[in-house]
Each structure stands twice: as structure tokens, then as C-alpha cells.
Design a protein around this motif. Sequence first.
Motif, PDB file in Angstrom:
ATOM      1  N   THR A 259      34.331  60.789  -3.973  1.00  0.00           N
ATOM      2  CA  THR A 259      33.764  59.750  -4.828  1.00  0.00           C
ATOM      3  C   THR A 259      34.629  58.497  -4.803  1.00  0.00           C
ATOM      4  O   THR A 259      34.118  57.375  -4.724  1.00  0.00           O
ATOM      5  CB  THR A 259      33.620  60.266  -6.275  1.00  0.00           C
ATOM      6  OG1 THR A 259      32.812  61.446  -6.273  1.00  0.00           O
ATOM      7  CG2 THR A 259      32.972  59.219  -7.165  1.00  0.00           C
ATOM      8  N   ALA A 260      35.945  58.684  -4.849  1.00  0.00           N
ATOM      9  CA  ALA A 260      36.852  57.539  -4.788  1.00  0.00           C
ATOM     10  C   ALA A 260      36.676  56.775  -3.482  1.00  0.00           C
ATOM     11  O   ALA A 260      36.681  55.536  -3.469  1.00  0.00           O
ATOM     12  CB  ALA A 260      38.297  58.010  -4.941  1.00  0.00           C
ATOM     13  N   GLY A 261      36.505  57.495  -2.394  1.00  0.00           N
ATOM     14  CA  GLY A 261      36.299  56.835  -1.109  1.00  0.00           C
ATOM     15  C   GLY A 261      35.016  56.031  -1.082  1.00  0.00           C
ATOM     16  O   GLY A 261      34.974  54.909  -0.555  1.00  0.00           O
ATOM     17  N   ARG A 262      33.948  56.578  -1.658  1.00  0.00           N
ATOM     18  CA  ARG A 262      32.678  55.852  -1.698  1.00  0.00           C
ATOM     19  C   ARG A 262      32.782  54.606  -2.578  1.00  0.00           C
ATOM     20  O   ARG A 262      32.227  53.555  -2.255  1.00  0.00           O
ATOM     21  CB  ARG A 262      31.566  56.769  -2.211  1.00  0.00           C
ATOM     22  CG  ARG A 262      31.247  57.939  -1.302  1.00  0.00           C
ATOM     23  CD  ARG A 262      30.056  58.733  -1.813  1.00  0.00           C
ATOM     24  NE  ARG A 262      29.963  60.023  -1.147  1.00  0.00           N
ATOM     25  CZ  ARG A 262      30.191  61.195  -1.722  1.00  0.00           C
ATOM     26  NH1 ARG A 262      30.497  61.253  -3.017  1.00  0.00           N
ATOM     27  NH2 ARG A 262      30.103  62.316  -1.044  1.00  0.00           N
ATOM     28  N   LEU A 263      33.494  54.748  -3.691  1.00  0.00           N
ATOM     29  CA  LEU A 263      33.671  53.602  -4.581  1.00  0.00           C
ATOM     30  C   LEU A 263      34.428  52.483  -3.870  1.00  0.00           C
ATOM     31  O   LEU A 263      34.045  51.306  -3.957  1.00  0.00           O
ATOM     32  CB  LEU A 263      34.419  54.040  -5.846  1.00  0.00           C
ATOM     33  CG  LEU A 263      34.646  52.974  -6.911  1.00  0.00           C
ATOM     34  CD1 LEU A 263      33.330  52.489  -7.491  1.00  0.00           C
ATOM     35  CD2 LEU A 263      35.563  53.496  -8.014  1.00  0.00           C
ATOM     36  N   ALA A 264      35.496  52.836  -3.145  1.00  0.00           N
ATOM     37  CA  ALA A 264      36.258  51.826  -2.417  1.00  0.00           C
ATOM     38  C   ALA A 264      35.410  51.188  -1.325  1.00  0.00           C
ATOM     39  O   ALA A 264      35.468  49.969  -1.110  1.00  0.00           O
ATOM     40  CB  ALA A 264      37.518  52.452  -1.828  1.00  0.00           C
ATOM     41  N   ALA A 265      34.612  51.991  -0.635  1.00  0.00           N
ATOM     42  CA  ALA A 265      33.768  51.454   0.433  1.00  0.00           C
ATOM     43  C   ALA A 265      32.752  50.449  -0.105  1.00  0.00           C
ATOM     44  O   ALA A 265      32.363  49.510   0.595  1.00  0.00           O
ATOM     45  CB  ALA A 265      33.052  52.590   1.158  1.00  0.00           C
ATOM     46  N   ALA A 266      32.323  50.638  -1.364  1.00  0.00           N
ATOM     47  CA  ALA A 266      31.362  49.724  -1.988  1.00  0.00           C
ATOM     48  C   ALA A 266      32.034  48.522  -2.632  1.00  0.00           C
ATOM     49  O   ALA A 266      31.342  47.671  -3.216  1.00  0.00           O
ATOM     50  CB  ALA A 266      30.547  50.478  -3.039  1.00  0.00           C
ATOM     51  N   GLY A 267      33.361  48.435  -2.536  1.00  0.00           N
ATOM     52  CA  GLY A 267      34.076  47.317  -3.128  1.00  0.00           C
ATOM     53  C   GLY A 267      34.390  47.501  -4.596  1.00  0.00           C
ATOM     54  O   GLY A 267      34.932  46.584  -5.231  1.00  0.00           O
ATOM     55  N   GLY A 268      34.068  48.677  -5.148  1.00  0.00           N
ATOM     56  CA  GLY A 268      34.312  48.926  -6.560  1.00  0.00           C
ATOM     57  C   GLY A 268      35.715  49.397  -6.869  1.00  0.00           C
ATOM     58  O   GLY A 268      36.050  49.618  -8.039  1.00  0.00           O
ATOM     59  N   ALA A 269      36.540  49.569  -5.851  1.00  0.00           N
ATOM     60  CA  ALA A 269      37.966  49.850  -6.008  1.00  0.00           C
ATOM     61  C   ALA A 269      38.679  49.089  -4.903  1.00  0.00           C
ATOM     62  O   ALA A 269      38.177  49.010  -3.763  1.00  0.00           O
ATOM     63  CB  ALA A 269      38.250  51.350  -5.915  1.00  0.00           C
ATOM     64  N   LEU A 270      39.825  48.528  -5.202  1.00  0.00           N
ATOM     65  CA  LEU A 270      40.518  47.650  -4.271  1.00  0.00           C
ATOM     66  C   LEU A 270      41.658  48.395  -3.602  1.00  0.00           C
ATOM     67  O   LEU A 270      42.510  48.996  -4.274  1.00  0.00           O
ATOM     68  CB  LEU A 270      41.065  46.425  -5.005  1.00  0.00           C
ATOM     69  CG  LEU A 270      40.048  45.646  -5.852  1.00  0.00           C
ATOM     70  CD1 LEU A 270      40.710  44.420  -6.473  1.00  0.00           C
ATOM     71  CD2 LEU A 270      38.836  45.248  -5.021  1.00  0.00           C
ATOM     72  N   THR A 271      41.678  48.364  -2.273  1.00  0.00           N
ATOM     73  CA  THR A 271      42.731  48.997  -1.492  1.00  0.00           C
ATOM     74  C   THR A 271      43.156  48.034  -0.382  1.00  0.00           C
ATOM     75  O   THR A 271      42.506  47.025  -0.125  1.00  0.00           O
ATOM     76  CB  THR A 271      42.257  50.320  -0.871  1.00  0.00           C
ATOM     77  OG1 THR A 271      41.170  50.053   0.030  1.00  0.00           O
ATOM     78  CG2 THR A 271      41.786  51.298  -1.945  1.00  0.00           C
ATOM     79  N   GLY A 272      44.272  48.383   0.277  1.00  0.00           N
ATOM     80  CA  GLY A 272      44.736  47.575   1.400  1.00  0.00           C
ATOM     81  C   GLY A 272      45.938  46.731   1.039  1.00  0.00           C
ATOM     82  O   GLY A 272      46.578  46.914   0.000  1.00  0.00           O
ATOM     83  N   GLY A 273      46.249  45.770   1.924  1.00  0.00           N
ATOM     84  CA  GLY A 273      47.361  44.854   1.709  1.00  0.00           C
ATOM     85  C   GLY A 273      46.962  43.677   0.851  1.00  0.00           C
ATOM     86  O   GLY A 273      45.819  43.572   0.389  1.00  0.00           O
ATOM     87  N   PRO A 274      47.890  42.728   0.615  1.00  0.00           N
ATOM     88  CA  PRO A 274      47.603  41.592  -0.265  1.00  0.00           C
ATOM     89  C   PRO A 274      46.360  40.801   0.118  1.00  0.00           C
ATOM     90  O   PRO A 274      45.591  40.391  -0.754  1.00  0.00           O
ATOM     91  CB  PRO A 274      48.872  40.737  -0.152  1.00  0.00           C
ATOM     92  CG  PRO A 274      49.957  41.732   0.130  1.00  0.00           C
ATOM     93  CD  PRO A 274      49.311  42.764   1.024  1.00  0.00           C
TER      94      PRO A 274
END
Length: 321
Positions: A259-274
Motif C-alpha cells: 500500500t505504501a508503494g502504491r501511495l508513493a507511486a500516486a504522489g501521495g507520499a514523497l520519496t527520493g532526493g531533494p
Amino acid sequence: MSRSVSVVLPIVPTRAEQAAPFAAFVQWRAARALWLGQVLLSEQHQIMAQLGGMGLRVPFGTGVSLMPLRHPVQAALEARTLAAVTGHPVTAGFGPGAPAFQRAALGAPYASPLTACREYLHLVRRLLDGAEVDQRGRYFSYTGSLPPTPAPPVEVGLGVLRPGMARVAGEAADVAVTWLAPPSYLRDVILPALRAGAEAAGRPVPRVAAIVPMAAAADGRDVRAALAAGHAGHFAGPHYADMLARAGIGVDPDDPLATAGRLAAAGGALTGGPDELAAGIAAYHEAGADEVVLNNAGVGMLEGPRPVLRDLEALFTGNGW
């Protein structure tokens, strides 16, 4: 409206000193405010007031205080007192909580959460405005007023997941506070309902504060695990699962990592560099959020506060904030 970035306190403090580094970060960086959520380990208004007494006077937000725990008169008094002692505006966000919590606190859940929220917000707002009120509601009643005293302004917010609550926010709130809502859902579902409620009530459209999970890329960090650690409980909540399903994100209660992965893929969680984090924040602003509130709770739970501060410093420095 100006577009801003704020920070959620990513730990649950038992003493204000534990929260002090994050208040200092907000004080010295370009963050708009420090937000605290509702917990039952410590009372958030007292922690914030103590920070102010320590000289860490910054704008605060509550996202969100649970209505069953405090009468609207007490809620208005706490928010105004916090604004007065810190010398800064306060965003006082409220929400009804899950039905199970309502039952635990009240003996039975609200038969109409929308009515309860509408009554609560109207009463808090009018008391903060210095009005003499005489409200006899289904859930919340009061006759009287608060004695006037100088204080910076207090915004009254409402936690919003679905269109019905967004319409109530449009009718009665100064701020709509979203949680886990992806940018597309904010743009296509929440904002139209918010505008409809405001138009029906003949008032300005409330601004939007989007509380967004964040797990920056770092050596050895599993960002999905961090996001899941911070939000597995929300993924399991029926009202959150329904909102995420409406946003096109399938929730697997037995697999919060997925679920966390799907949320990040939809832009609803922020990951990555600055740069990637900044692009995710910009997507929220472009979707209609006036304030993006970065929630690093998962990283805080797994790694402690120092890595969160490191991630925030890199984000703000890397983007010239």
C-alpha cells in the motif's frame, strides 16, 4: 494565497525539549509552521506552549485534535491561549476521529459526523470571533462568549478525507486539512466539494493544508518500510481505506508495504532526493494545496529524530528555502 511548506513533529514527545529541535528548525528555516498530531501520551497544546516559553515561538498547527476529547469552548480557549503565549497565529484543526474512537470516548459514535463537525466548527469559530453565542445543537451546545483578550489570529480547520466532509469544511472551516490524499484526489474530488460548500454558505473557499508522508532516500533506508511504519494504522482504518480507494489506490490491510508503494507511486507520499521531494511538493501546490505539511513519522519511528532533521535540512538547503 501564498504557497508554503510546514513540518510535522515526527516523534511523540513526553517533554518539550524533545520537540525543541524541530521548533528551532521551523524558527530558522523557511518552514511556515510546526504541526503536532493528536496522541494520548502527551497533550499537544501543553507541549507547544512550553516550547513558546522556551523561546521557540513559531506558528503551530494541530492536525487534527479529536473532537470527542474536548468541548468546543475548551477547544477555542486552548487555541487562543496558544496564539497569545507564542505571539504567532495558530491553525487549530479538528476531526471527529474514527467511529471506534467515538464509541470509546462517548459511548456511541456520532450518528451524523457531518452534523457534529458542522456544529463544532461553528461554535469554535464564533467564540474565537468574540461573538455571544446561543447554540442548541444535536451534539454541541453553549450559551455565552469568551472574555476578549489580545491574541494573534486562530484559523479553525477540519480534517477532510471525503467529499461530504469537504463540503462541511467549505461551509464552516478556515482550513481544510487533508491526510494521505494524493494530489489528483485533492484536485478532482476535495477541491470541488470544498468550493461547493463555500458557495452554498456564501463565504470564501478555505485554504488547504495537505499533510503528506515523506521518506527521503538515504543509504540503507527502505522508504516503503518507513512509510508503512508511519501509516500502517491509517491504511487499516476503513475511512482511510475508502478515501484511498476513491483515489485509485488499492489498500491491502495485510500488506502495508504494498500500500505504501502504491501511495508513493500516486504522489501521495514523497520519496527520493531533494529534487524529487521538491517536485512532489510542487505537484501538491499545483493541485491546489496552499500549505504542504511534511510528515516524517515513519522515519522518526524507525530511526529517531536526527535523521529526520538531516533529511529536512538537505531538502530546504537544496532548494534554497
